[in-house]
Scaffold this motif. Structure first.
Motif, PDB file in Angstrom:
ATOM      1  N   ARG A  12       0.823  -1.209   0.000  1.00 18.95           N
ATOM      2  CA  ARG A  12       0.000   0.000   0.000  1.00 18.95           C
ATOM      3  C   ARG A  12       0.861   1.266   0.000  1.00 18.95           C
ATOM      4  O   ARG A  12       0.344   2.356  -0.243  1.00 18.95           O
ATOM      5  N   VAL A  82      -1.090   5.223   5.271  1.00 17.27           N
ATOM      6  CA  VAL A  82      -1.751   4.577   4.136  1.00 17.27           C
ATOM      7  C   VAL A  82      -1.578   3.066   4.089  1.00 17.27           C
ATOM      8  O   VAL A  82      -2.170   2.400   3.233  1.00 17.27           O
ATOM      9  N   HIS A 102      -6.731   3.117  11.230  1.00 13.88           N
ATOM     10  CA  HIS A 102      -7.010   2.434   9.961  1.00 13.88           C
ATOM     11  C   HIS A 102      -6.593   3.339   8.823  1.00 13.88           C
ATOM     12  O   HIS A 102      -6.818   4.549   8.873  1.00 13.88           O
ATOM     13  N   TRP A 103      -5.993   2.749   7.808  1.00 12.04           N
ATOM     14  CA  TRP A 103      -5.576   3.522   6.638  1.00 12.04           C
ATOM     15  C   TRP A 103      -6.745   4.220   5.970  1.00 12.04           C
ATOM     16  O   TRP A 103      -6.580   5.246   5.328  1.00 12.04           O
ATOM     17  N   ASN A 104      -7.944   3.675   6.110  1.00 11.68           N
ATOM     18  CA  ASN A 104      -9.140   4.304   5.552  1.00 11.68           C
ATOM     19  C   ASN A 104      -9.697   5.264   6.601  1.00 11.68           C
ATOM     20  O   ASN A 104     -10.197   4.827   7.639  1.00 11.68           O
ATOM     21  N   PRO A 105      -9.646   6.570   6.355  1.00 14.81           N
ATOM     22  CA  PRO A 105     -10.093   7.527   7.358  1.00 14.81           C
ATOM     23  C   PRO A 105     -11.589   7.459   7.670  1.00 14.81           C
ATOM     24  O   PRO A 105     -12.041   8.044   8.655  1.00 14.81           O
ATOM     25  N   LEU A 106     -12.353   6.718   6.883  1.00 14.00           N
ATOM     26  CA  LEU A 106     -13.784   6.573   7.153  1.00 14.00           C
ATOM     27  C   LEU A 106     -14.075   5.528   8.230  1.00 14.00           C
ATOM     28  O   LEU A 106     -15.185   5.466   8.750  1.00 14.00           O
ATOM     29  N   VAL A 107     -13.097   4.698   8.565  1.00 14.84           N
ATOM     30  CA  VAL A 107     -13.273   3.691   9.613  1.00 14.84           C
ATOM     31  C   VAL A 107     -13.153   4.389  10.970  1.00 14.84           C
ATOM     32  O   VAL A 107     -12.141   5.045  11.246  1.00 14.84           O
TER      33      VAL A 107
END
Length: 119
Positions: A12, A82, A102-107
């Motif tokens: 990633r 990331v 979490h690499w996904n900021p929406l989590v």
């Protein structure tokens, strides 16, 4: 005992220094005030991954230490943002856990301060 697990997925973030990250996680093992046991694993599952897991009685303090030592380090900050995720599991293992990063900021994640109350 609670466990904090950090997973790093190097694909990633090209250029991530896994050897140096492993050294930093290994340094934490000597913190007997925070770490009771540890396990490091790596493998392939749709891409390479490295898991760094620590058993602790002080998850909030251990997470603060990991975050400062690794996540905020200038040479790792962008890569960890990331390419990683971190969780804390409770006394009953994965039946109770909270997401720390979490690499996904929406989590949704919990802070070190919230961690003591959450798990």
């Amino acid at each position: 005992m609670k466990s904090i697990s950090v997973q790093v997925q190097p694909e990633r973030s090209p250029g991530i220094d896994i050897a140096r990250l492993t050294d930093l996680f290994a340094e934490l093992v000597s913190r007997v005030d925070l770490v009771r046991q540890h396990a490091f694993h790596s493998g392939e599952d749709g891409g390479a991954y490295f898991n760094f897991t620590f058993g602790t009685e002080q998850p909030g303090e251990l997470w603060r230490t990991i975050f400062e030592l690794i996540y905020e380090a200038p040479e790792h900050k962008v890569h960890m943002a990331v390419a990683s995720m971190a969780v804390c599991s409770g006394e009953s293992g994965w039946d109770t856990y909270v997401q720390l990063f979490h690499w996904n900021p929406l989590v949704p994640v919990v802070s070190a301060a919230e961690l003591q109350k959450s798990i």
